[in-house]
Scaffold this motif. Structure first.
Motif, short mmCIF file in Angstrom:
data_model
loop_
_atom_site.label_atom_id
_atom_site.label_comp_id
_atom_site.label_asym_id
_atom_site.label_seq_id
_atom_site.Cartn_x
_atom_site.Cartn_y
_atom_site.Cartn_z
N SER A 147 -100.24 46.34 -123.87
CA SER A 147 -99.31 45.98 -124.96
C SER A 147 -98.18 45.08 -124.50
O SER A 147 -97.42 44.58 -125.33
CB SER A 147 -98.73 47.25 -125.59
N ASN A 148 -98.04 44.86 -123.18
CA ASN A 148 -96.98 43.98 -122.67
C ASN A 148 -97.36 43.47 -121.29
O ASN A 148 -98.34 43.93 -120.68
CB ASN A 148 -95.63 44.70 -122.64
N GLY A 149 -96.56 42.53 -120.79
CA GLY A 149 -96.86 41.90 -119.52
C GLY A 149 -96.79 42.84 -118.34
O GLY A 149 -97.62 42.77 -117.42
N HIS A 150 -95.82 43.74 -118.32
CA HIS A 150 -95.68 44.68 -117.20
C HIS A 150 -96.88 45.62 -117.11
O HIS A 150 -97.39 45.91 -116.01
CB HIS A 150 -94.38 45.47 -117.35
N GLU A 151 -97.33 46.10 -118.27
CA GLU A 151 -98.51 46.96 -118.28
C GLU A 151 -99.74 46.19 -117.82
O GLU A 151 -100.59 46.73 -117.09
CB GLU A 151 -98.72 47.52 -119.69
N ALA A 152 -99.83 44.92 -118.18
CA ALA A 152 -100.97 44.10 -117.76
C ALA A 152 -100.99 43.90 -116.25
O ALA A 152 -102.05 43.95 -115.62
CB ALA A 152 -100.90 42.75 -118.48
N LEU A 195 -98.76 34.31 -126.32
CA LEU A 195 -97.72 33.55 -125.62
C LEU A 195 -96.33 34.13 -125.81
O LEU A 195 -95.56 34.23 -124.86
CB LEU A 195 -97.74 32.09 -126.09
N THR A 196 -96.01 34.50 -127.02
CA THR A 196 -94.64 34.96 -127.30
C THR A 196 -94.62 36.47 -127.42
O THR A 196 -95.03 37.05 -128.43
CB THR A 196 -94.12 34.33 -128.60
N MET A 197 -94.11 37.11 -126.36
CA MET A 197 -93.99 38.56 -126.33
C MET A 197 -92.61 38.92 -125.78
O MET A 197 -92.03 38.16 -125.00
CB MET A 197 -95.08 39.18 -125.45
N PRO A 198 -92.07 40.09 -126.17
CA PRO A 198 -90.77 40.50 -125.63
C PRO A 198 -90.86 40.85 -124.14
O PRO A 198 -91.93 41.18 -123.64
CB PRO A 198 -90.42 41.73 -126.48
N LYS A 199 -89.74 40.73 -123.46
CA LYS A 199 -89.58 41.09 -122.04
C LYS A 199 -90.28 40.12 -121.10
O LYS A 199 -89.69 39.63 -120.15
CB LYS A 199 -90.05 42.52 -121.78
N SER A 206 -93.02 36.75 -121.30
CA SER A 206 -93.84 35.87 -122.11
C SER A 206 -95.23 35.74 -121.51
O SER A 206 -95.48 36.12 -120.35
CB SER A 206 -93.20 34.48 -122.22
N GLY A 207 -96.16 35.22 -122.31
CA GLY A 207 -97.50 35.01 -121.81
C GLY A 207 -97.53 34.06 -120.63
O GLY A 207 -98.33 34.23 -119.70
N ARG A 208 -96.68 33.03 -120.65
CA ARG A 208 -96.63 32.09 -119.53
C ARG A 208 -96.18 32.80 -118.25
O ARG A 208 -96.77 32.61 -117.17
CB ARG A 208 -95.67 30.95 -119.85
N GLU A 209 -95.13 33.62 -118.36
CA GLU A 209 -94.65 34.34 -117.18
C GLU A 209 -95.70 35.31 -116.66
O GLU A 209 -95.87 35.47 -115.43
CB GLU A 209 -93.37 35.09 -117.55
N LEU A 210 -96.41 35.96 -117.57
CA LEU A 210 -97.49 36.87 -117.16
C LEU A 210 -98.57 36.10 -116.41
O LEU A 210 -99.04 36.55 -115.35
CB LEU A 210 -98.07 37.56 -118.39
N ALA A 211 -98.96 34.94 -116.93
CA ALA A 211 -100.00 34.14 -116.28
C ALA A 211 -99.57 33.70 -114.89
O ALA A 211 -100.38 33.69 -113.94
CB ALA A 211 -100.32 32.92 -117.14
N GLU A 212 -98.30 33.35 -114.73
CA GLU A 212 -97.81 32.92 -113.43
C GLU A 212 -97.84 34.07 -112.42
O GLU A 212 -98.22 33.87 -111.25
CB GLU A 212 -96.38 32.38 -113.58
#
Length: 636
Positions: free
Chosen positions: A546-551, A569-573, A575-581
């Motif tokens: 449900s979010n980048g940290h969990e991913a 791409l646009t998620m709280p805490k 973003s999709g770009r930050e998660l991909a990086e």
């Protein structure tokens, strides 16, 4: 009219002699004054036309001091009489601006000439003073500030309003550079604006101030201004200076803003009515068909029909949402090289269904129109919107003609196409035989919320969306119309060369299966659950977060390959770009496919090079999802 003369001479005999000479010349001597004090009193009381003043009146008050006193109280011109005087005395006398000198001894003709010339000069001076006073009064009473400059760009005059607006008194501003007194900056950048009065001085032509200019007063206060400047022409030297006329438009701008806000509120009310009408119809259809689907008394074919109806109205909802985004002129476009002839071929059946049985559709395709770079989905929206408008303009039936051609716009063509820059274009013409529009309507058709269809029948976003999509694609749009004849929309899209290899396209209607593992990340639970279900139906293994940290946690703990990160791409805490990086550090082999709703969020616009293989636009079909995944997996 007899000219009256006051004679001021401390020697009585000489004074009487002057009187006789003046009388012989037909002048009237209104008085003889032997001292400066007497002269002042007589000048005030008798108001002569001219004063003949002896410079040397004795020790009490000489003629120069007397002349100064008379001029302080009257406008009576003075002619000096002198036998001999030193240079210092003569220089003092000149400072009083006499209208003439007569040297003793003198002939009667010399005296007459001095008086006549002196009176003429005095009359001209008086007329000039009155003209200056009239001009000063006029300039002070007008509602604009006025500043005049000399050839060096220094202030030579300011009216009272200019002094008030700039905060500079005329006495302080005289001789200063106009850029110091008239301090102007651009509203947003705060950079100094080139002063138009200097442009006018340099070019000898009129000049105007740029819009959104702010005048900063001497005390630091600010106001929006509008102005114009013109050169001051001198017959002998050419441009002898320039004059600046400006006014405070702060309140005017505020009033326009209030009017604009009122219009927006009115338009929003119209839009809200249109939205409610359209979405209520869409939701009513969905709810009704869901009830049909749930019923145990209907056949499988009826259930299938209900599902198809839900799909149809959901597509309508998507189209309506796209219009909202496109009218802002900032939709996220995923451009591809396409041939408009191919686009028309693929849409011909859909467009004819949209038009109905009473309207015939004719498509005329020019050969070798070349390619244009546009978002195919958005361009499809353009065609649908234009066709819908044409249908509404032909309630009794008619003909819609869509034609492609190539056109070269050169410098000479700008007269026919004033808004189109020179270049080679693919032109798409959409012409109907409908009711047409008058000039008044034509000036508003691309404005958001403007509609001629009446309350509840349209929200006025269709043509605004068309305008936004075409402009963002680097194109232009022109429209001509005639009441009772019809309307023609002409789209100009820059032509690009044929690619050396055709892009690898996948059939969008074909669902493509897979067996790879997908890490699905979306903060919206309902979206994530539905996408997971779709992916699993076509063979993929799905890990969802449900979010980048969990991913990141899942990617760290999962001990098997993760082939694709499918993330919003646009998620709280995070973003999709930050998660991909971050994921690229721990799993560099994992490919990335972004999902995005239609938004103008800076994260979306600045983070991704929008190629079709990188971004999947929400909402999407199963076919689009599977196709994008295969492109991502096969991309190298």
């Amino acid at each position: 009219m007899t000219i009256s003369v006051l004679v001021v001479e401390d020697d009585v005999l000489i004074a009487k002699g002057i009187e006789k000479r003046l009388q012989a010349l037909k002048y009237m001597v209104c008085g003889l004054a032997l001292t400066g004090k007497e002269a002042i009193q007589m000048a005030v009381e008798l108001r002569p036309d001219v004063v003949l003043m002896d410079i040397n009146l004795g020790s009490e008050m000489d003629g120069i001091d007397t002349a100064i006193a008379i001029q302080d109280q009257t406008e009576t011109p003075v002619i000096y009489l002198t036998a001999h005087s030193d240079k210092v005395t003569i220089q003092r006398a000149k400072l009083t601006e006499p209208v003439g000198f007569v040297l003793k001894p003198y002939e009667e003709s010399e005296l007459r000439s001095a008086i006549e010339i002196g009176l003429y000069k005095a009359g001209m001076d008086r007329q000039l003073r009155h003209t200056q006073q009239w001009l000063a009064a006029t300039l002070s009473s007008i509602g604009d500030g006025v500043i005049a400059i000399d050839t060096q760009g220094c202030v030579s005059f300011m009216n009272s309003l200019a002094q008030e607006l700039t905060g500079w008194r005329l006495a302080d501003a005289l001789g200063r550079k106009v850029t110091e007194v008239f301090n102007i900056v651009e509203e947003s950048t705060r950079k100094t604006v080139r002063n138009p009065v200097l442009d006018s001085l340099g070019t000898g032509q009129k000049a105007i101030l740029a819009e959104n200019t702010i005048l900063i007063s001497r005390d630091g206060s600010e106001r929006f201004i509008a102005d114009s400047a013109a050169p001051i022409q001198n017959e002998e030297i050419g441009v002898g200076g320039a004059v600046l006329v400006f006014r405070d438009i702060t309140e005017e701008r505020a009033q326009k803003a209030r009017q604009r806000n009122a219009q927006i509120l009115e338009a929003l009310g119209q839009m809200a009515s249109g939205i409610a009408h359209n979405f209520n119809n869409i939701m009513a259809s969905i709810v009704n068909n869901v009830e049909i689907f749930r019923s145990e008394d209907i056949s499988p074919n009826q259930k299938l029909t209900a599902v198809e109806q839900i799909s149809t109205v959901a597509t309508q909802a998507i189209s309506l949402t796209q219009q909202f985004v496109a009218f802002s002129h900032k939709p996220i476009l995923i451009p591809r090289l396409i041939n408009l002839n191919d686009q028309l071929d693929s849409m011909a059946h859909k467009l004819q269904e949209l038009l109905g049985d009473t309207i015939s559709l004719t498509i005329q395709k020019a050969h070798n129109v070349g390619l244009v770079k546009v978002d195919p989905a958005q361009f499809e929206q353009v065609l649908v919107n234009l066709a819908s408008n044409a249908r509404d303009a032909m309630p009794s039936g008619g003909r819609l003609t869509i034609a492609t051609s190539t056109i070269e716009v050169g410098e000479a063509s700008t007269v026919a196409h004033p808004n189109v820059r020179p270049g080679r274009y693919v032109n798409l013409s959409v012409a109907d035989t409908g009711t047409g529009m008058d000039e008044k309507v034509l000036t508003h058709i691309f404005e958001p919320f403007f509609s001629t269809k009446g309350m509840g029948k349209g929200i006025g976003l269709g043509l605004s969306a068309v305008f936004g999509i075409i402009k963002q694609s680097g194109g232009e749009i022109e429209v001509t119309s005639e009441i009772g004849v019809g309307t023609n929309f002409s789209l100009f899209l820059p032509q690009v060369g044929e690619p050396t290899t055709q892009p690898n396209t996948l059939e969008q209607s074909q669902v493509m299966v897979g067996t790879e593992t997908i890490l699905l990340v979306d903060d919206e639970d309902s979206v994530r659950a539905s996408v997971k279900m779709l992916l699993e139906t076509i063979g993929y293994t799905v890990l969802d977060a449900s979010n980048g940290h969990e991913a990141i946690r899942i990617a760290t703990q999962y001990d098997k390959p993760i082939h694709v990160l499918l993330t919003d791409l646009t998620m709280p805490k995070m973003s999709g770009r930050e998660l991909a990086e971050q994921l690229a550090v721990i799993r560099p082999e994992t490919r990335v496919l972004f999902m995005s709703g239609f938004t103008d969020d800076d994260v979306v616009r600045q983070s991704v090079a929008f190629e079709a293989s990188h971004v999947l636009q929400k909402p999407f079909s199963l076919a689009s999802l599977s196709s994008s995944l295969r492109k991502t997996l096969e991309y190298s």
